[in-house]
Design a protein around this motif. Structure first.
Motif, short mmCIF file in Angstrom:
data_model
loop_
_atom_site.label_atom_id
_atom_site.label_comp_id
_atom_site.label_asym_id
_atom_site.label_seq_id
_atom_site.Cartn_x
_atom_site.Cartn_y
_atom_site.Cartn_z
N GLU A 1 0.82 -1.20 0.00
CA GLU A 1 0.00 0.00 0.00
C GLU A 1 0.86 1.26 0.00
N LEU B 1 1.79 1.66 -3.63
CA LEU B 1 0.68 2.19 -4.41
C LEU B 1 0.50 3.70 -4.17
N ARG C 1 0.80 6.59 -6.99
CA ARG C 1 -0.28 7.53 -7.31
C ARG C 1 0.20 8.97 -7.20
N ILE D 1 -0.51 3.97 -11.65
CA ILE D 1 -1.30 2.89 -11.07
C ILE D 1 -2.51 3.51 -10.37
N GLN D 2 -3.64 3.48 -11.05
CA GLN D 2 -4.86 4.07 -10.52
C GLN D 2 -5.92 2.98 -10.36
N SER E 1 -6.79 1.00 -8.01
CA SER E 1 -6.21 -0.25 -7.53
C SER E 1 -6.76 -0.63 -6.16
N GLN E 2 -6.72 -1.92 -5.87
CA GLN E 2 -7.18 -2.44 -4.59
C GLN E 2 -6.31 -3.60 -4.19
N THR E 3 -5.91 -3.62 -2.92
CA THR E 3 -5.13 -4.77 -2.45
C THR E 3 -6.03 -6.00 -2.37
N VAL F 1 -2.27 -6.88 -5.85
CA VAL F 1 -3.10 -5.73 -6.24
C VAL F 1 -3.96 -6.09 -7.43
N VAL G 1 -6.14 -4.15 -10.37
CA VAL G 1 -6.33 -2.85 -11.01
C VAL G 1 -7.55 -2.96 -11.91
N VAL H 1 -3.61 -7.73 -12.75
CA VAL H 1 -3.28 -7.90 -11.34
C VAL H 1 -1.77 -7.80 -11.20
N SER I 1 -2.08 -9.68 -17.19
CA SER I 1 -3.28 -9.13 -17.82
C SER I 1 -4.03 -10.16 -18.65
#
Length: 288
Positions: free
Chosen positions: A181, A184, A188, A231-232, A234-236, A245, A247, A256, A273
């Protein structure tokens, strides 16, 4: 849509994450399903207006249900804590074999066996804090203990888990999540100094989005410049049992990121991807 239908919809969105939590605590798919179903029954009998954070409420309820189940199991002596085995811990005669296999692969059989050697309170604390990064203050409330006592439980559980798993498993998942995190956030913000602080100097990025093979980036400086500001959305998530992550801008999954961490820094990143390869991964978004 009335209030009950809305709550039911939100519960279904949380179901996969709740099952992941319950499975890691119980080691049994059928028991995890029972715990989540019991949480739904309690929710359906509750006053929805009193629940400010449904995700947190459900996590707390499922954790308490699992804790009760673990304590009851221990009191019945259905499994040997002193000499755990895969068959003793994964006692799921009514389980879904496919789902069980997916989750067992993501957690790792060795991890399940070691978790089976922990006391109920140690297991709940370890799963909630080191895997799902839930604060000790919330875990203390679930266990009915002080925060200091809960931290001691986590420390003891962590030592036992580290002693029973392989070297690659020795970075606690909570630490993985904190590091990723931080990566990330720096990406960002396009903050090169913060990126360099979390990257191994010899970090490698393997990107499968190029035709004809992988695009490979070597070195922290090159990688930091490549990812800065890019990198927008995004979520762990837990990806095959480790923190990674997802995306997905506007809800559309693009790729991912899987990470390898060595000595407290990110040493390798795999960007995946290809939909076929992504479909083979066990993805569990982390909400907390």
């Amino acid at each position: 849509m009335n209030a009950q239908e809305l709550i039911a919809e939100q519960f279904e969105k949380s179901r996969k994450n709740l099952l992941a939590i319950a499975y890691r605590m119980l080691g049994s798919w059928s028991e995890a399903e029972d715990a989540v179903q019991e949480a739904w029954l309690r929710l359906s009998l509750s006053d929805f207006r009193d629940i400010e954070n449904l995700g947190g409420w459900l996590t707390t309820v499922v954790s308490r249900i699992c804790l009760d189940m673990l304590r009851a199991r221990k009191s019945r002596r259905e499994e040997s804590v002193e000499d755990p085995s895969p068959h003793a811990f994964m006692n799921n005669s009514d389980s879904d074999p496919e789902q069980e296999a997916l989750l067992a692969d993501s957690v790792g059989l060795a991890m399940l066996v070691v978790l089976g050697s922990l006391s109920p309170s140690e297991r709940v604390t370890f799963v909630l804090h080191d895997i799902f990064a839930i604060p000790f203050t919330e875990i203390a409330s679930i266990l009915g203990k002080t925060e200091a006592a809960t931290r001691q439980l986590a420390s003891r559980a962590r030592r036992r888990v580290k002693g029973g798993t392989s070297e690659k498993d020795k970075t606690p998942l909570a630490d993985q999540r904190e590091l990723i995190e931080a990566f990330l956030a720096a990406a960002r913000d396009a903050d090169l100094d913060r990126l360099l602080a979390v990257l191994d100097p010899n970090v490698v990025l393997r990107d499968d989005r190029q035709r004809g093979g992988l695009r490979i980036t070597h070195g922290a400086h090159h990688l930091a410049q490549q990812v800065a500001g890019r990198i927008q959305a995004s979520q762990t998530a837990l990806i095959n049992g480790s923190v990674g992550v997802i995306v997905a801008p506007q809800g559309h999954l693009q790729y991912v990121l899987q990470y390898t961490i060595r000595q407290g820094r990110i040493a390798e990143i795999d960007l995946i991807s290809d939909p076929v390869n992504i479909s083979k991964l066990d993805l569990v978004p982390l909400d907390y």
